[in-house]
Design an enzyme around this catalytic site. Structure first.
Site, PDB file in Angstrom:
ATOM      1  N   HIS A 475      -8.584  39.420   8.956  1.00  0.00           N
ATOM      2  CA  HIS A 475      -8.265  40.813   9.267  1.00  0.00           C
ATOM      3  C   HIS A 475      -9.025  41.722   8.305  1.00  0.00           C
ATOM      4  CE1 HIS A 475      -4.972  40.239  12.204  1.00  0.00           C
ATOM      5  NE2 HIS A 475      -4.844  39.085  11.586  1.00  0.00           N
ATOM      6  N   THR A 531     -13.761  26.178   1.863  1.00  0.00           N
ATOM      7  CA  THR A 531     -14.386  27.505   1.870  1.00  0.00           C
ATOM      8  C   THR A 531     -15.902  27.436   1.956  1.00  0.00           C
ATOM      9  OG1 THR A 531     -14.455  27.555  -0.552  1.00  0.00           O
ATOM     10  CG2 THR A 531     -12.489  28.457   0.514  1.00  0.00           C
TER      11      THR A 531
END
Length: 549
Positions: A475, A531
């Site tokens: 987001h 990641t």
């Protein structure tokens, strides 16, 4: 600071300028000169005026600005953006100031609240491009197809352009040279402000004052444009996210607006080009549109944000009893209603039968009954899952789906297996059409969540443990500006696709984040947070995940 101009009680900002000017007479003359030199054959004229009327929706406007910032420079050069602020009392001006140096737009602020209809009309008056598009401040623009639209509008001449809410049609551009056929195709969608783009010369100077306070001032403008144009157009592509602030909609009498006022407008245009046959069909569409509201909110008394005074009297007087009865028959026997009642009836019956059958067989053959019931239940769920997905190969076994969104964007190979709690989400964004591809012989254990806004590819023979999250988006971009807004209102942003190679084993409670590639033959240890890329044939673990071997 941007250059400011005061005219007609309005304040307009023109970004990327440094001088401050308050010379009213000079600017008034300049404005008049612009209006006098307005020409629709001007090769330097812009293609599209994007006008956003707003009032006390600062956070919506901030999100709209974020979307506008994604428009390609070449398209911005062919557009003008106008923000028409109806004297907002919240921090709308502050939001505008945040973006006035980042984006070329004109900011018009009324000295007083002139009402929504007058604010809409002001947008038509101020537009100078070939076409004008009034976009609701909470109908967030999608920009990925904007170049296609502007290219087409630049070359063609239409009266009215409808942005269809049904984007599954294979015909991107559907041209109509028959005005009646076009209007019948639009039906009540002509009332949707954000769904219609008008030819500016057809609506810029028409008189709409008598339609003020009808909540439908845009409708006669759209009708006027459609009837004057030799051709009209329906575009089957998504251009905005509809109505994110629907909880704030309403406050007016639904039946007075969409029956009494709309019928009156249609009747007035009978002498201006709408045929009697089309008028009958348009009224039929109105009846079909409002009857579900009448059934749910007047008869069943379900709560809503609209006023419902004199609903039956208005419908009977404007539409007639015969038309209402026919709409009621179509509504009651519609696929949606039949499906609703079938589900409502069969759900308890299914539970009762399941209880009886499972307990009956459990008394006779406990183990066999349990296995048989599990097999039957899995087959039912798998078949339902198969019909919700774009493509599924042979031998699909799914024990339970908690949530599924955007199934048409998912492709799954042969021998797919998933335990309970499966969650697959494909989310449309302004920049990407989501795509989830799962190869052959892939096994997902319980409660696997895969979220896609860009692209996720899972190769053949992959084994994924329980409680695993795989996502290619977040987001927002975590800038200071975005962190000040609620997470739900931030733009979905994808750092990059996620690619998982063949023969990969992913342990329990693993989290795989955007932009990661896991090479074939790799093992990801339980609890790892991935990641960065993992090379082929590696063993990785930890938070963040590191190469162990």
């Amino acid at each position: 600071m941007g250059r400011q101009r005061h005219h007609n009680g309005l304040l307009s900002y023109h970004p990327r300028t440094n001088a401050l000017g308050l010379h009213h007479l000079q600017n008034k003359k300049r404005l008049m000169a612009q209006q006098l030199s307005f020409s629709y054959d001007n090769p330097q004229q812009k293609v599209l005026s994007l006008c956003i009327p707003t009032y006390n929706r600062a956070e919506c406007l901030r999100e709209q600005f974020k979307r506008l910032m994604t428009i390609q420079p070449a398209d911005l050069d062919r557009m003008e953006i106008i923000i028409s602020d109806n004297c907002s009392t919240d921090n709308t001006s502050q939001v505008v100031n945040e973006y006035k140096e980042k984006l070329d737009f004109v900011y018009l602020r009324n000295d007083e609240n002139i009402g929504a209809d007058r604010n809409f009309l002001q947008c038509f008056r101020k537009a100078t491009a070939k076409y004008v598009w009034l976009l609701g401040d909470d109908d967030y623009i999608q920009t990925r197809h904007l170049n296609t639209l502007i290219d087409h509008l630049e070359k063609e001449d239409y009266g009215l352009v409808q942005l269809s809410l049904n984007c599954n049609s294979k015909n991107t551009f559907r041209i109509y040279d028959d005005q009646d056929e076009f209007l019948n195709k639009l039906n009540v969608r002509i009332t949707y402000m954000s769904s219609n783009i008008d030819r500016t010369e057809y609506v810029r100077d028409i008189s709409l004052e008598k339609y003020f306070d009808t909540h439908l001032v845009q409708v006669p403008a759209h009708l006027h444009a459609a009837l004057r144009g030799k051709e009209n157009l329906i575009v089957n592509l998504p251009f905005y996210d509809s109505g994110t602030q629907t909880q704030n909609n309403g406050g007016y009498n639904l039946f007075e607006v969409f029956v009494k006022n709309l019928v009156k407008i249609y009747d007035e245009f009978e002498d201006n080009g709408i045929s009697v046959n089309s008028l009958i069909l348009l009224k039929n569409k109105i009846s079909d549109f409002v009857f579900p509201y009448f059934f749910n909110h007047v008869i069943l008394k379900k709560p809503c944000n609209f006023k419902l005074d004199n609903a039956w009297e208005i419908m009977k007087e404007e539409l007639g009893i015969a038309r209402i009865i026919w709409s009621a028959i179509k509504f009651i026997f519609s696929y949606k209603m039949i499906s609703h009642w079938v589900k409502k009836i069969t759900k308890p019956v299914y539970k009762i039968l399941a209880f009886i059958i499972s307990n009956f067989f459990a008394l006779i053959w406990p183990d066999k009954a349990a296995r048989l019931w599990k097999k039957i239940r899995t087959r039912i769920i798998s078949n339902r899952f198969r019909y919700q997905i774009g493509h599924v190969g042979k031998n699909c076994n799914v024990e339970g789906v908690d949530f599924l969104n955007g199934g048409k964007n998912i492709s799954i190979g042969d021998n797919f297996s998933a335990l309970k709690g499966l969650r697959l989400e494909c989310v449309n964004t302004p920049d990407h059409t989501p795509n989830l591809t799962i190869g052959n012989d892939v096994t997902l254990n319980a409660r696997v969540h895969i979220g896609v806004a860009n692209k996720i590819i899972i190769g053949n023979h992959v084994l994924i443990g329980s409680n695993v999250l795989i996502t290619d988006h977040s987001h927002g971009k975590n800038s200071e500006e975005e962190l000040m807004s609620p997470p739900r209102s931030r733009t979905i942003y994808s750092k990059g696709p996620v690619i998982i190679g063949e023969n990969v084993w992913i342990g329990e409670n693993v989290c795989i984040l955007p932009g990661v590639t896991i090479g074939k033959g790799s093992v990801i240890g339980a609890g790892a947070v991935v990641t960065k890329d993992i090379p082929p044939f590696s063993i990785a673990g930890g938070n963040p995940a590191r190469i162990i071997k």
